[in-house]
Design a protein around this motif. Structure first.
Motif, PDB file in Angstrom:
ATOM      1  N   GLU A 123      66.375  70.058  56.261  1.00  0.00           N
ATOM      2  CA  GLU A 123      67.237  70.941  57.042  1.00  0.00           C
ATOM      3  C   GLU A 123      66.860  70.893  58.517  1.00  0.00           C
ATOM      4  O   GLU A 123      67.737  70.871  59.384  1.00  0.00           O
ATOM      5  N   ARG A 124      65.563  70.858  58.799  1.00  0.00           N
ATOM      6  CA  ARG A 124      65.121  70.790  60.202  1.00  0.00           C
ATOM      7  C   ARG A 124      65.610  69.498  60.853  1.00  0.00           C
ATOM      8  O   ARG A 124      66.095  69.505  61.993  1.00  0.00           O
ATOM      9  N   ASP A 127      69.285  69.663  61.455  1.00  0.00           N
ATOM     10  CA  ASP A 127      69.543  70.550  62.586  1.00  0.00           C
ATOM     11  C   ASP A 127      69.355  69.788  63.901  1.00  0.00           C
ATOM     12  O   ASP A 127      70.173  69.892  64.823  1.00  0.00           O
ATOM     13  N   GLN A 131      72.319  68.971  66.574  1.00  0.00           N
ATOM     14  CA  GLN A 131      72.246  69.378  67.975  1.00  0.00           C
ATOM     15  C   GLN A 131      72.385  68.180  68.908  1.00  0.00           C
ATOM     16  O   GLN A 131      73.009  68.276  69.968  1.00  0.00           O
ATOM     17  N   ILE A 157      75.891  78.702  61.289  1.00  0.00           N
ATOM     18  CA  ILE A 157      75.671  77.262  61.190  1.00  0.00           C
ATOM     19  C   ILE A 157      76.364  76.537  62.338  1.00  0.00           C
ATOM     20  O   ILE A 157      75.775  75.670  62.994  1.00  0.00           O
ATOM     21  N   SER A 160      74.646  77.207  65.656  1.00  0.00           N
ATOM     22  CA  SER A 160      73.311  76.604  65.705  1.00  0.00           C
ATOM     23  C   SER A 160      73.386  75.121  66.032  1.00  0.00           C
ATOM     24  O   SER A 160      72.425  74.543  66.545  1.00  0.00           O
ATOM     25  N   LEU A 161      74.537  74.497  65.746  1.00  0.00           N
ATOM     26  CA  LEU A 161      74.728  73.086  66.054  1.00  0.00           C
ATOM     27  C   LEU A 161      75.283  72.867  67.463  1.00  0.00           C
ATOM     28  O   LEU A 161      75.528  71.738  67.863  1.00  0.00           O
ATOM     29  N   ARG A 242      73.130  75.139  53.120  1.00  0.00           N
ATOM     30  CA  ARG A 242      73.271  75.113  54.578  1.00  0.00           C
ATOM     31  C   ARG A 242      73.192  73.694  55.123  1.00  0.00           C
ATOM     32  O   ARG A 242      73.992  73.300  55.975  1.00  0.00           O
ATOM     33  N   GLU A 243      72.234  72.901  54.604  1.00  0.00           N
ATOM     34  CA  GLU A 243      72.069  71.556  55.129  1.00  0.00           C
ATOM     35  C   GLU A 243      73.275  70.669  54.820  1.00  0.00           C
ATOM     36  O   GLU A 243      73.609  69.766  55.595  1.00  0.00           O
ATOM     37  N   MET A 246      75.905  71.590  57.471  1.00  0.00           N
ATOM     38  CA  MET A 246      75.479  71.023  58.749  1.00  0.00           C
ATOM     39  C   MET A 246      75.799  69.534  58.819  1.00  0.00           C
ATOM     40  O   MET A 246      76.348  69.036  59.820  1.00  0.00           O
ATOM     41  N   SER A 250      78.706  67.651  61.222  1.00  0.00           N
ATOM     42  CA  SER A 250      78.308  66.589  62.149  1.00  0.00           C
ATOM     43  C   SER A 250      79.029  65.289  61.822  1.00  0.00           C
ATOM     44  O   SER A 250      79.466  64.570  62.723  1.00  0.00           O
TER      45      SER A 250
END
Length: 266
Positions: A123-124, A127, A131, A157, A160-161, A242-243, A246, A250
């Motif tokens: 997930e990190r 993220d 970004q 979510i 945060s992106l 969540r991942e 994300m 993207s």
């Protein structure tokens, strides 16, 4: 089953992954060839305890991260305005995690095994990738969702992106009114809405006025898997991770040039 038999069905997908990761088919095939040559000389290196596809990508990324091959056709990587240019600009490990989950369809657990990291790190990395993508391709997002907590989750979510939530609509009428005020660059749409209206119907009317990437997030995937327009290119089933959201956000923006391109820094 021999190693060759186990990995043969997965080689076309590995070549696609290698091409996207390296920027050209020639460079990607060079890494795949290096992997296969290594397996021929040392078949015991193949981790038989893993599913064959996971094991294949795991070994490939070991090669990728330890061997530097010459990259013919590097001009393709630097071609302005291409998705490949944007892929190449993402940091190495986040790029690998992003492509494994968003393009190759591995779960977070499988991607963690392939990359030899903890699942919590995926997930990190996603993220970070998200970004870095948003730094190049930023857009405004319309969320069509009638469950407050889920809508709040999606809003968190999205922001945060690095994207902007322009509206949260709970009905088809609200969604269409939001589009009239401002056309979104991306839509996240539930199918069944509070007043009995349909997010799918709203999406059909939205794309009727021009193409917009749409991600359906629904507990009823069969409602959109009908072959009718709009095509469910991006579909996430509830409950979602969540991942996963994300990565798909993207991916949808990465390969859609209608998103707003930020100017390069001076």
């Amino acid at each position: 089953m021999s190693i060759a038999q186990a990995i043969r069905p997965h080689l076309p997908y590995l070549r696609r992954f290698a091409r996207t990761l390296s920027g050209t088919q020639e460079a990607g095939d060079g890494y795949v060839a290096t992997l296969l040559e290594g397996l021929v000389s040392s078949p015991s290196d193949f981790p038989a305890e893993l599913p064959p596809r996971v094991a294949l990508y795991h070994l490939f990324l070991r090669v990728w991260n330890s061997v530097r091959l010459s990259s013919p056709g590097a001009e393709a990587i630097n071609a302005p305005g291409t998705a490949q240019q944007r892929i190449n600009s993402i940091s190495s490990l986040p790029r690998q995690a992003f492509l494994l989950v968003a393009v190759e369809g591995f779960t977070a657990s499988e991607a963690a095994t392939i990359l030899e990291i903890e699942e919590s790190d995926i997930e990190r990395l996603l993220d970070i990738a998200g970004q870095e993508i948003a730094h190049q391709v930023a857009t405004n997002v319309l969320i069509i969702e009638d469950e407050l907590l889920i809508a709040m989750d999606l809003e968190t979510i999205v922001t945060s992106l690095g994207h902007t939530v322009q509206d949260v609509a709970t009905t088809k009428t609200e969604a269409l009114a939001a589009v009239q005020r401002r056309k979104p660059g991306l839509v996240l749409a539930d199918v069944k809405l509070a007043d009995g209206s349909s997010g799918l119907d709203a999406a059909k009317e939205i794309v009727a006025d021009g193409e917009v990437p749409i991600i359906f997030i629904t507990a009823y995937p069969e409602k959109v898997l009908t072959g009718a327009r709009p095509e469910p290119t991006f579909l996430i089933s509830k409950p979602f991770q969540r991942e996963t959201v994300m990565a798909i956000i993207s991916q949808a923006l990465f390969f859609d040039t209608r998103a707003h391109l930020r100017p390069a820094a001076a």
